[in-house]
Design a protein around this motif. Structure first.
Motif, PDB file in Angstrom:
ATOM      1  N   LEU A   1       0.807  -1.407  -0.390  1.00 31.64           N
ATOM      2  CA  LEU A   1       0.264   0.027   0.035  1.00 31.64           C
ATOM      3  C   LEU A   1       0.897   1.714   0.373  1.00 31.64           C
ATOM      4  N   SER A   2       0.776   2.218  -0.992  1.00 26.26           N
ATOM      5  CA  SER A   2       0.783   3.778  -0.342  1.00 26.26           C
ATOM      6  C   SER A   2       0.339   4.774  -0.198  1.00 26.26           C
ATOM      7  N   HIS A   3       0.000   5.801   0.336  1.00 24.09           N
ATOM      8  CA  HIS A   3      -0.619   6.891   0.794  1.00 24.09           C
ATOM      9  C   HIS A   3      -0.935   7.470  -0.789  1.00 24.09           C
ATOM     10  N   GLY A   4      -0.226   7.018  -2.297  1.00 22.98           N
ATOM     11  CA  GLY A   4      -1.045   7.786  -3.590  1.00 22.98           C
ATOM     12  C   GLY A   4      -0.747   8.884  -3.996  1.00 22.98           C
ATOM     13  N   ALA A   5      -0.653   8.919  -5.349  1.00 18.34           N
ATOM     14  CA  ALA A   5      -0.153  10.009  -6.117  1.00 18.34           C
ATOM     15  C   ALA A   5      -1.250  11.175  -6.165  1.00 18.34           C
ATOM     16  N   THR A   6      -0.539  12.512  -5.921  1.00 20.12           N
ATOM     17  CA  THR A   6      -1.527  13.710  -6.230  1.00 20.12           C
ATOM     18  C   THR A   6      -1.835  14.456  -7.319  1.00 20.12           C
TER      19      THR A   6
ATOM     20  N   ILE B   1     -11.973  11.989 -11.623  1.00 25.06           N
ATOM     21  CA  ILE B   1     -11.538  10.523 -12.041  1.00 25.06           C
ATOM     22  C   ILE B   1     -12.783   9.459 -12.254  1.00 25.06           C
ATOM     23  N   PRO B   2     -13.032   9.361 -13.657  1.00 21.66           N
ATOM     24  CA  PRO B   2     -13.518   8.162 -13.481  1.00 21.66           C
ATOM     25  C   PRO B   2     -13.024   6.724 -13.891  1.00 21.66           C
ATOM     26  N   TYR B   3     -13.731   5.882 -12.663  1.00 18.83           N
ATOM     27  CA  TYR B   3     -13.058   4.614 -12.569  1.00 18.83           C
ATOM     28  C   TYR B   3     -13.287   3.832 -13.638  1.00 18.83           C
TER      29      TYR B   3
ATOM     30  N   PHE C   1      -5.137   8.653 -15.768  1.00 16.15           N
ATOM     31  CA  PHE C   1      -6.590   9.253 -15.810  1.00 16.15           C
ATOM     32  C   PHE C   1      -6.646   9.948 -16.730  1.00 16.15           C
ATOM     33  N   GLN C   2      -8.283  10.092 -16.372  1.00 18.35           N
ATOM     34  CA  GLN C   2      -8.990  11.322 -17.840  1.00 18.35           C
ATOM     35  C   GLN C   2      -9.441  11.567 -16.502  1.00 18.35           C
ATOM     36  N   ILE C   3      -9.214  12.645 -17.122  1.00 19.85           N
ATOM     37  CA  ILE C   3      -9.752  14.465 -15.993  1.00 19.85           C
ATOM     38  C   ILE C   3     -10.915  14.325 -16.518  1.00 19.85           C
TER      39      ILE C   3
ATOM     40  N   VAL D   1      -3.945  12.695 -17.685  1.00 18.80           N
ATOM     41  CA  VAL D   1      -2.479  12.337 -16.891  1.00 18.80           C
ATOM     42  C   VAL D   1      -2.615  10.687 -16.268  1.00 18.80           C
ATOM     43  N   SER D   2      -0.889  11.195 -16.311  1.00 19.19           N
ATOM     44  CA  SER D   2       0.355   9.476 -15.850  1.00 19.19           C
ATOM     45  C   SER D   2       0.647   9.988 -14.595  1.00 19.19           C
ATOM     46  N   VAL D   3       0.428   9.528 -13.208  1.00 20.29           N
ATOM     47  CA  VAL D   3       1.154   9.234 -12.276  1.00 20.29           C
ATOM     48  C   VAL D   3       1.971   8.055 -11.879  1.00 20.29           C
ATOM     49  N   GLN D   4       2.654   7.859 -11.280  1.00 21.44           N
ATOM     50  CA  GLN D   4       3.603   7.000 -10.422  1.00 21.44           C
ATOM     51  C   GLN D   4       3.004   6.978  -8.994  1.00 21.44           C
ATOM     52  N   PRO D   5       3.343   5.965  -8.688  1.00 22.41           N
ATOM     53  CA  PRO D   5       2.995   5.377  -6.963  1.00 22.41           C
ATOM     54  C   PRO D   5       3.380   7.242  -5.989  1.00 22.41           C
ATOM     55  N   ASP D   6       2.819   7.256  -5.502  1.00 17.44           N
ATOM     56  CA  ASP D   6       3.284   8.727  -4.296  1.00 17.44           C
ATOM     57  C   ASP D   6       3.267  10.185  -4.653  1.00 17.44           C
TER      58      ASP D   6
END
Length: 166
Positions: free
Chosen positions: A68-73, A94-96, A124-126, A151-156
């Protein structure tokens, strides 16, 4: 909550919960390909990776570990193109992948600032919706939400200044 999502299929998700030791079990699964997804918005965690399992008939799969991580912002500011003034009340989400569920959502504040927290790694698509009367309809032929940006994000990862102008 842990969700087993049948990959590329319209079958419903299979849901289970972890116990006090973090252990989980999915029982009586059909042979299929499943993606394991951790979703626990109340505790603000997400999985670093979401493993995919190809389950064969009668097969048991054991000792799967997920971190687990706190995730990206993703954060930024919403402004008018002509004046640069902030726009409050713009809903962003962000639609699932399995619509119509929303993965994360927020509303821009009085300064036009928004923030989407605790995102898993991925692309994700915002989507956005502008409050009535704030700006004229951008594309009257559109039905449903408009997609503002991918937008693409990496962990944290912390992506700031993902700004939108109208």
């Amino acid at each position: 909550m842990l969700r087993g999502t049948p990959a590329d299929n319209d079958l419903p998700d299979i849901v289970t919960h972890t116990d006090a030791n973090g252990a989980f079990v999915f029982d009586r699964l059909c042979p299929f390909q499943y993606q394991l997804v951790i979703y626990d918005a109340d505790k603000k965690y997400t999985a670093i990776e979401h493993p995919t399992l190809n389950l064969l008939n009668g097969e048991d799969v054991n000792d799967i570990e997920m971190q687990l991580s706190h995730g990206a912002t993703i954060s930024g500011k919403i402004t008018y193109a002509e004046t640069g003034a902030p726009i409050a009340g713009v809903r962003l989400w962000i639609p699932y992948v399995r619509q119509p569920t929303v993965l994360r959502e927020t509303v821009s504040d009085a300064d036009g600032v928004y923030r989407l927290d605790h995102l898993p790694a991925g692309t994700f698509q915002i989507a956005y919706a502008v409050p009535d009367g704030v700006v004229r309809e951008l594309r009257p032929s559109d039905i449903g939400p408009l997609i503002a940006k991918e937008v693409s994000v990496q962990p944290d990862e912390q992506l700031i200044d993902v700004n939108f102008t109208f």
